[in-house]
Design an enzyme around this catalytic site. Structure first.
Site, PDB file in Angstrom:
ATOM      1  N   VAL A  87     102.223  19.983  93.633  1.00 14.82           N
ATOM      2  CA  VAL A  87     103.371  20.776  93.196  1.00 14.82           C
ATOM      3  C   VAL A  87     102.861  22.062  92.554  1.00 14.82           C
ATOM      4  O   VAL A  87     102.158  22.020  91.536  1.00 14.82           O
ATOM      5  CB  VAL A  87     104.243  19.991  92.210  1.00 14.82           C
ATOM      6  CG1 VAL A  87     105.427  20.841  91.749  1.00 14.82           C
ATOM      7  CG2 VAL A  87     104.742  18.699  92.849  1.00 14.82           C
ATOM      8  N   VAL A  89     103.495  26.713  92.399  1.00 10.81           N
ATOM      9  CA  VAL A  89     104.190  27.948  92.782  1.00 10.81           C
ATOM     10  C   VAL A  89     103.232  29.103  92.518  1.00 10.81           C
ATOM     11  O   VAL A  89     102.546  29.135  91.483  1.00 10.81           O
ATOM     12  CB  VAL A  89     105.491  28.141  91.977  1.00 10.81           C
ATOM     13  CG1 VAL A  89     106.147  29.488  92.320  1.00 10.81           C
ATOM     14  CG2 VAL A  89     106.472  27.008  92.252  1.00 10.81           C
ATOM     15  N   ARG A  95     109.690  31.697  88.251  1.00  9.66           N
ATOM     16  CA  ARG A  95     111.007  32.011  87.680  1.00  9.66           C
ATOM     17  C   ARG A  95     111.991  32.529  88.717  1.00  9.66           C
ATOM     18  O   ARG A  95     112.866  33.321  88.430  1.00  9.66           O
ATOM     19  CB  ARG A  95     110.898  33.062  86.544  1.00  9.66           C
ATOM     20  CG  ARG A  95     109.791  32.811  85.526  1.00  9.66           C
ATOM     21  CD  ARG A  95     109.990  31.532  84.719  1.00  9.66           C
ATOM     22  NE  ARG A  95     108.986  31.411  83.681  1.00  9.66           N
ATOM     23  CZ  ARG A  95     107.879  30.683  83.757  1.00  9.66           C
ATOM     24  NH1 ARG A  95     107.639  29.969  84.865  1.00  9.66           N
ATOM     25  NH2 ARG A  95     107.017  30.636  82.770  1.00  9.66           N
ATOM     26  N   ARG A  96     111.836  32.069  89.954  1.00  9.71           N
ATOM     27  CA  ARG A  96     112.764  32.467  91.006  1.00  9.71           C
ATOM     28  C   ARG A  96     113.470  31.263  91.619  1.00  9.71           C
ATOM     29  O   ARG A  96     114.110  31.397  92.663  1.00  9.71           O
ATOM     30  CB  ARG A  96     112.028  33.236  92.111  1.00  9.71           C
ATOM     31  CG  ARG A  96     111.326  34.504  91.637  1.00  9.71           C
ATOM     32  CD  ARG A  96     110.811  35.294  92.824  1.00  9.71           C
ATOM     33  NE  ARG A  96     109.943  36.389  92.431  1.00  9.71           N
ATOM     34  CZ  ARG A  96     109.402  37.255  93.274  1.00  9.71           C
ATOM     35  NH1 ARG A  96     109.646  37.156  94.582  1.00  9.71           N
ATOM     36  NH2 ARG A  96     108.612  38.219  92.856  1.00  9.71           N
ATOM     37  N   GLY A  97     113.321  30.104  91.008  1.00  8.90           N
ATOM     38  CA  GLY A  97     113.968  28.911  91.530  1.00  8.90           C
ATOM     39  C   GLY A  97     113.219  28.210  92.629  1.00  8.90           C
ATOM     40  O   GLY A  97     113.747  27.260  93.238  1.00  8.90           O
ATOM     41  N   VAL A  98     111.974  28.625  92.897  1.00  9.20           N
ATOM     42  CA  VAL A  98     111.206  28.010  93.980  1.00  9.20           C
ATOM     43  C   VAL A  98     110.923  26.542  93.675  1.00  9.20           C
ATOM     44  O   VAL A  98     111.116  25.658  94.519  1.00  9.20           O
ATOM     45  CB  VAL A  98     109.892  28.782  94.224  1.00  9.20           C
ATOM     46  CG1 VAL A  98     109.034  28.063  95.267  1.00  9.20           C
ATOM     47  CG2 VAL A  98     110.182  30.207  94.661  1.00  9.20           C
ATOM     48  N   SER A 123     101.364  17.682  85.366  1.00  7.29           N
ATOM     49  CA  SER A 123     100.443  18.721  84.911  1.00  7.29           C
ATOM     50  C   SER A 123     100.899  19.286  83.572  1.00  7.29           C
ATOM     51  O   SER A 123     100.073  19.612  82.709  1.00  7.29           O
ATOM     52  CB  SER A 123     100.363  19.843  85.950  1.00  7.29           C
ATOM     53  OG  SER A 123     101.654  20.359  86.224  1.00  7.29           O
ATOM     54  N   GLU A 124     102.213  19.424  83.402  1.00 10.06           N
ATOM     55  CA  GLU A 124     102.796  19.847  82.135  1.00 10.06           C
ATOM     56  C   GLU A 124     103.950  18.903  81.813  1.00 10.06           C
ATOM     57  O   GLU A 124     104.852  18.721  82.625  1.00 10.06           O
ATOM     58  CB  GLU A 124     103.297  21.288  82.209  1.00 10.06           C
ATOM     59  CG  GLU A 124     102.188  22.317  82.361  1.00 10.06           C
ATOM     60  CD  GLU A 124     102.728  23.735  82.270  1.00 10.06           C
ATOM     61  OE1 GLU A 124     102.988  24.208  81.152  1.00 10.06           O
ATOM     62  OE2 GLU A 124     102.913  24.356  83.338  1.00 10.06           O
ATOM     63  N   TYR A 128     108.949  17.824  84.157  1.00 12.49           N
ATOM     64  CA  TYR A 128     109.508  16.908  85.141  1.00 12.49           C
ATOM     65  C   TYR A 128     110.704  16.099  84.672  1.00 12.49           C
ATOM     66  O   TYR A 128     111.412  15.525  85.506  1.00 12.49           O
ATOM     67  CB  TYR A 128     108.406  16.016  85.690  1.00 12.49           C
ATOM     68  CG  TYR A 128     107.449  16.821  86.543  1.00 12.49           C
ATOM     69  CD1 TYR A 128     107.794  17.181  87.835  1.00 12.49           C
ATOM     70  CD2 TYR A 128     106.249  17.299  86.030  1.00 12.49           C
ATOM     71  CE1 TYR A 128     106.958  17.944  88.619  1.00 12.49           C
ATOM     72  CE2 TYR A 128     105.401  18.071  86.800  1.00 12.49           C
ATOM     73  CZ  TYR A 128     105.760  18.402  88.093  1.00 12.49           C
ATOM     74  OH  TYR A 128     104.935  19.177  88.850  1.00 12.49           O
ATOM     75  N   PHE A 426      96.373  11.154  91.431  1.00 16.45           N
ATOM     76  CA  PHE A 426      96.680  11.814  92.700  1.00 16.45           C
ATOM     77  C   PHE A 426      97.404  13.129  92.464  1.00 16.45           C
ATOM     78  O   PHE A 426      97.870  13.401  91.381  1.00 16.45           O
ATOM     79  CB  PHE A 426      97.524  10.896  93.598  1.00 16.45           C
ATOM     80  CG  PHE A 426      98.767  10.362  92.950  1.00 16.45           C
ATOM     81  CD1 PHE A 426      99.967  11.058  93.034  1.00 16.45           C
ATOM     82  CD2 PHE A 426      98.755   9.164  92.228  1.00 16.45           C
ATOM     83  CE1 PHE A 426     101.124  10.588  92.439  1.00 16.45           C
ATOM     84  CE2 PHE A 426      99.888   8.686  91.634  1.00 16.45           C
ATOM     85  CZ  PHE A 426     101.074   9.388  91.724  1.00 16.45           C
TER      86      PHE A 426
END
Length: 426
Positions: A87, A89, A95-98, A123-124, A128, A426
């Protein structure tokens, strides 16, 4: 497939697009290009039909992948589960909704495949829960110094056990026997196939960062293997005193019984020329904590481990087992998967023949049913593997009790007698 009006359309990538797919991850995580060996392993594990990318023109700018796993859940059960990974970006497209578009698409894909659960390593930790994932387990890291790893006199011992140093790659079939023997009884374990076993013992010199090659010690008796530990060490010497100052790090240790666990720990924590011993990603109820002469010397440090997202509430709740009787109506909130939202009645039945806990059924509650408790799907996922007490979440204000005693009843039923643990990263 997303619509043509989407500024960043999403689709699975092909094997020919792997390098562009990895490039997004590399930029997002400050990584480096893969060596050929690293690339081959990543491609062998990747499932391209589950590896999504968001595109800006012909360029992938966001990614989200999933592995098809079998996950152990309470009650000697395993469920098909999506292992969410890759996961990322691009920094230029934050910050574009991707990310939100990718996660929504992925959740829909997991639902359509009939998998009741999705899991990930975060990761952060702030990201999630927005997508319905709840922190379902803690792991502990242990650090010992020389002379601190002695076992108590009460620690189990078996004169029939032998320890043998083996080549990790050559011993994979023996390691798998131990791992598979433990898997059904430990919620959070993920079944490994051949590519994942190759990953477990993967050991390229470029990735060692000054440590030794990966070693393996096997605990066995005449009937076969009962435990193993994968470890490496950094050879260090104090130049002023010529005293040894090496550090030994255990990558993975799995034992099928208490005596094998004790034998492995006693060997590793007494190695000569070593002043520091690190054992990472252990279950919070690690038997070692009860076998040590001085458990305080383990210096346990907790960190979050696997996060769980329930994709199919009635399916997931009916396919695990329970520690005690429960009959509750649960009102679940889920903004991303509306089929989960609503009121569900969970009812346990008689004990299973294999002694693996109480079976249960879960279905829509009658229209007139009043909820006994109300919670978000995030909190249900956190409690699902039995390692996070629903009662603790209620104390934190994250679960609302409508019928007195309902939280205690469901919390006790969801709990399990070994803590969840996931050795597979993973």
């Amino acid at each position: 497939m997303t619509t043509g009006d989407d500024p960043y359309p999403i689709r699975p990538v092909s094997s020919e697009e792997f390098d562009a797919f990895h490039s997004v991850d590399m930029h997002a995580f400050h990584g480096s290009p893969l060596s050929e060996d690293d690339r081959q392993l990543a491609v062998a594990q990747l499932e391209f039909d589950r590896s999504l990318a968001a595109f800006d023109g012909a360029t992938p700018v966001g990614t989200a992948g999933a592995y098809s796993f079998q996950l152990a859940v309470p009650g000697l059960q395993t469920l098909p589960t999506a292992g969410v990974t890759w996961v990322s970006v691009l920094p230029s497209h934050r910050r574009r909704g991707v990310l939100s578009s990718l996660m929504r698409r992925q959740l829909a894909d997991v639902r359509d495949r009939g998998e009741p659960l999705a899991v990930l390593w975060a990761s952060e930790s702030v990201i999630y829960s927005r997508y319905g994932y709840g922190r379902a387990m803690w792991h502990a890291d242990f650090t010992f110094y020389r002379g601190e790893g002695a076992l108590a006199k009460t620690a189990p011992a078996d004169g029939g056990l032998r320890l043998r140093l083996v080549d990790p790659a050559a011993a994979m079939p023996e390691l798998a026997k131990v791992y598979d023997a433990v898997l059904p009884s430990r919620p959070g374990f993920i079944a490994r196939n051949e590519p994942w076993w190759r990953g477990a013992v993967y050991d390229q010199p470029a990735n060692r960062h000054g440590t030794s090659p990966l070693h393996c010690v096997l605990a066995e008796d005449d009937s076969g293997p009962r435990g193993y530990a994968l470890y490496s060490a950094a050879s260090r010497w104090d130049s002023d005193t010529s005293l040894p100052d090496s550090a030994l790090t255990v990558r993975e240790m799995v034992a099928a019984d208490a005596a094998a666990s004790a034998a492995l720990a006693a060997d590793l924590l007494s190695r000569d020329l070593t002043t520091e011993f690190r054992i990472r990603r252990r279950p919070v109820d690690d038997p070692l904590l009860y076998q040590l002469a001085d458990p305080r010397r383990a210096r346990p440090r907790l960190k979050d481990a696997l996060w769980v997202r329930i994709i199919d509430v009635p399916g997931a709740l009916a396919r695990r087992r329970y520690s005690c009787p429960a009959d509750v109506v649960i009102e679940v909130r889920d903004d991303l998967l509306p089929a989960n939202a609503g009121r569900w009645r969970l009812t346990t039945a008689g004990a299973a023949a294999d002694g693996g806990g109480l079976e249960a059924s879960c279905g829509p509650a009658p229209g007139s049913a009043v909820p006994d408790l109300v919670l978000d799907v995030t909190q249900l996922g956190a409690a699902y593997l039995g390692g996070i007490a629903l009662g603790a979440l209620a104390t934190a204000g994250l679960v609302t009790e409508r019928r007195p005693g309902a939280v205690r009843q469901l919390s006790a039923a969801l709990s399990w007698d070994v803590a969840p643990w996931c050795p597979v990263n993973f």
